[in-house]
Design a protein around this motif. Structure first.
Motif, PDB file in Angstrom:
ATOM      1  N   THR A 188       0.610  -1.589   0.010  1.00  0.00           N
ATOM      2  CA  THR A 188       0.280   0.106   0.045  1.00  0.00           C
ATOM      3  C   THR A 188       0.525   0.833  -0.425  1.00  0.00           C
ATOM      4  O   THR A 188       0.503   2.575  -0.592  1.00  0.00           O
ATOM      5  N   LEU A 189       1.402   1.473   0.519  1.00  0.00           N
ATOM      6  CA  LEU A 189       3.264   2.282   1.059  1.00  0.00           C
ATOM      7  C   LEU A 189       4.238   2.325  -0.386  1.00  0.00           C
ATOM      8  O   LEU A 189       4.354   3.607  -0.695  1.00  0.00           O
ATOM      9  N   ARG A 190       3.716   2.203  -1.463  1.00  0.00           N
ATOM     10  CA  ARG A 190       3.396   1.926  -3.075  1.00  0.00           C
ATOM     11  C   ARG A 190       2.764   3.109  -3.540  1.00  0.00           C
ATOM     12  O   ARG A 190       2.850   2.893  -5.090  1.00  0.00           O
ATOM     13  N   SER A 191       1.874   2.853  -3.678  1.00  0.00           N
ATOM     14  CA  SER A 191       1.079   3.754  -3.863  1.00  0.00           C
ATOM     15  C   SER A 191       1.590   5.169  -4.715  1.00  0.00           C
ATOM     16  O   SER A 191       1.742   5.875  -3.546  1.00  0.00           O
ATOM     17  N   PRO A 192       1.224   5.982  -5.977  1.00  0.00           N
ATOM     18  CA  PRO A 192       1.351   6.967  -5.720  1.00  0.00           C
ATOM     19  C   PRO A 192       0.985   8.217  -4.846  1.00  0.00           C
ATOM     20  O   PRO A 192       1.523   8.833  -4.862  1.00  0.00           O
ATOM     21  N   ALA A 193      -0.322   7.769  -4.103  1.00  0.00           N
ATOM     22  CA  ALA A 193      -0.542   9.009  -3.370  1.00  0.00           C
ATOM     23  C   ALA A 193       0.354   9.262  -2.154  1.00  0.00           C
ATOM     24  O   ALA A 193       0.412  10.040  -1.961  1.00  0.00           O
ATOM     25  N   PHE A 194       0.660   7.670  -2.077  1.00  0.00           N
ATOM     26  CA  PHE A 194       1.257   7.579  -0.397  1.00  0.00           C
ATOM     27  C   PHE A 194       3.516   8.163  -1.109  1.00  0.00           C
ATOM     28  O   PHE A 194       4.189   8.467  -0.363  1.00  0.00           O
ATOM     29  N   LEU A 195       3.584   7.428  -2.264  1.00  0.00           N
ATOM     30  CA  LEU A 195       4.629   8.683  -2.576  1.00  0.00           C
ATOM     31  C   LEU A 195       5.673   9.960  -2.636  1.00  0.00           C
ATOM     32  O   LEU A 195       6.274  10.311  -2.114  1.00  0.00           O
ATOM     33  N   ALA A 196       3.933  10.720  -2.476  1.00  0.00           N
ATOM     34  CA  ALA A 196       3.462  12.244  -2.873  1.00  0.00           C
ATOM     35  C   ALA A 196       3.842  12.572  -1.253  1.00  0.00           C
ATOM     36  O   ALA A 196       4.427  13.441  -1.323  1.00  0.00           O
ATOM     37  N   ARG A 197       3.574  11.414  -0.385  1.00  0.00           N
ATOM     38  CA  ARG A 197       3.843  12.466   0.625  1.00  0.00           C
ATOM     39  C   ARG A 197       5.257  11.764   1.475  1.00  0.00           C
ATOM     40  O   ARG A 197       6.130  12.569   2.273  1.00  0.00           O
ATOM     41  N   SER A 198       5.713  10.628   1.168  1.00  0.00           N
ATOM     42  CA  SER A 198       6.963   9.843   1.694  1.00  0.00           C
ATOM     43  C   SER A 198       8.310   9.301   0.428  1.00  0.00           C
ATOM     44  O   SER A 198       7.181   8.386   0.371  1.00  0.00           O
ATOM     45  N   PRO A 199       8.614   9.792  -0.471  1.00  0.00           N
ATOM     46  CA  PRO A 199       9.357   8.860  -1.453  1.00  0.00           C
ATOM     47  C   PRO A 199       9.686   8.209  -1.682  1.00  0.00           C
ATOM     48  O   PRO A 199       9.948   6.792  -2.642  1.00  0.00           O
ATOM     49  N   ALA A 200      10.361   7.343  -1.000  1.00  0.00           N
ATOM     50  CA  ALA A 200      10.473   5.840  -0.477  1.00  0.00           C
ATOM     51  C   ALA A 200       9.889   5.628  -0.339  1.00  0.00           C
ATOM     52  O   ALA A 200      10.089   3.735   0.066  1.00  0.00           O
ATOM     53  N   GLY A 201       8.720   5.823   0.158  1.00  0.00           N
ATOM     54  CA  GLY A 201       7.420   4.547   0.197  1.00  0.00           C
ATOM     55  C   GLY A 201       7.849   3.926   1.664  1.00  0.00           C
ATOM     56  O   GLY A 201       7.226   2.974   2.388  1.00  0.00           O
TER      57      GLY A 201
END
Length: 219
Positions: free
Chosen positions: A36-49
């Protein structure tokens, strides 16, 4: 407004504990330990997921050390934090960031014991080495805490939160026996309401055991 993006029993527990200690309004979005942490929405908050990710007045902040410094400077510069001019500032920074030294070893062991599903992928050598490295960190803490109630002479601070949460994770893989000052300090800080509020709720646990023994080396 503050929103913490959090996976229970990971580094983001450090930020969650700190937020409870600061006693400021915040929201928590909880994620599973998966892709889930690899989603584009999350990567926008934390680029390393990775967690934690913090939304602070519309700005995305990541990395636990940075989050700790920013929150303390804004909400508790003379309580949980230490001002740049404070004589304990350098020690505060050292121990806030020493938490990550401990956590990198706990993270390696979490990968070995939890994330790797196939037994053939696990390494007993890595397990033993990383557990030994945690004990080296405990020894450093023991030296620091001898004669002290907290990491800083001025009292409880975010340094205790950061390192305390790292020790919480490390204790799944390395015992505190023989480190009496660390054990007494750990008992003292984990009685706090902020720590208790940061613990995983029922059904949220990442670890399915209280302690993971290193695998024996092949005969």
């Amino acid at each position: 407004m503050i929103t913490l993006h959090h996976v229970p029993q990971t580094r983001s527990m450090r930020s969650l504990w700190l937020l409870h200690e600061l006693d400021v309004p915040f929201e928590v979005q909880t994620y599973p330990f998966d892709k889930t942490l690899r989603s584009p929405a999350f990567l926008a908050r934390s680029p390393a997921g990775r967690v934690p990710a913090l939304e602070l007045d519309g700005e995305a902040v990541f990395e636990t050390g940075a989050i700790t410094e920013i929150l303390c400077e804004r909400y508790s510069p003379e309580g949980l934090g230490r001002l740049v001019s404070h004589p304990e500032r350098s020690q505060w920074l050292i121990w806030v960031h020493f938490a990550e030294t401990i956590t990198q070893h706990a993270a390696a062991l979490t990968q070995q014991h939890v994330a790797l599903r196939d037994d053939a992928m696990r390494s007993p050598i890595v397990m033993k080495l990383e557990a030994a490295r945690i004990h080296k960190c405990f020894a450093a803490l023991e030296a620091r805490l001898g004669g002290r109630d907290y990491l800083l002479d001025g009292g409880f601070s975010a340094a205790d939160v950061s390192v305390g949460q790292a020790v919480y994770l490390a204790r799944f893989f390395a015992h505190l026996e023989g480190f009496d000052a660390v054990a007494a300090w750990y008992d003292r800080i984990t009685e706090r309401g902020g720590f208790q509020a940061s613990l995983p709720k029922a059904g949220e646990h990442l670890f399915d055991a209280e302690f993971f023994e290193p695998w024996p080396l092949p005969a």
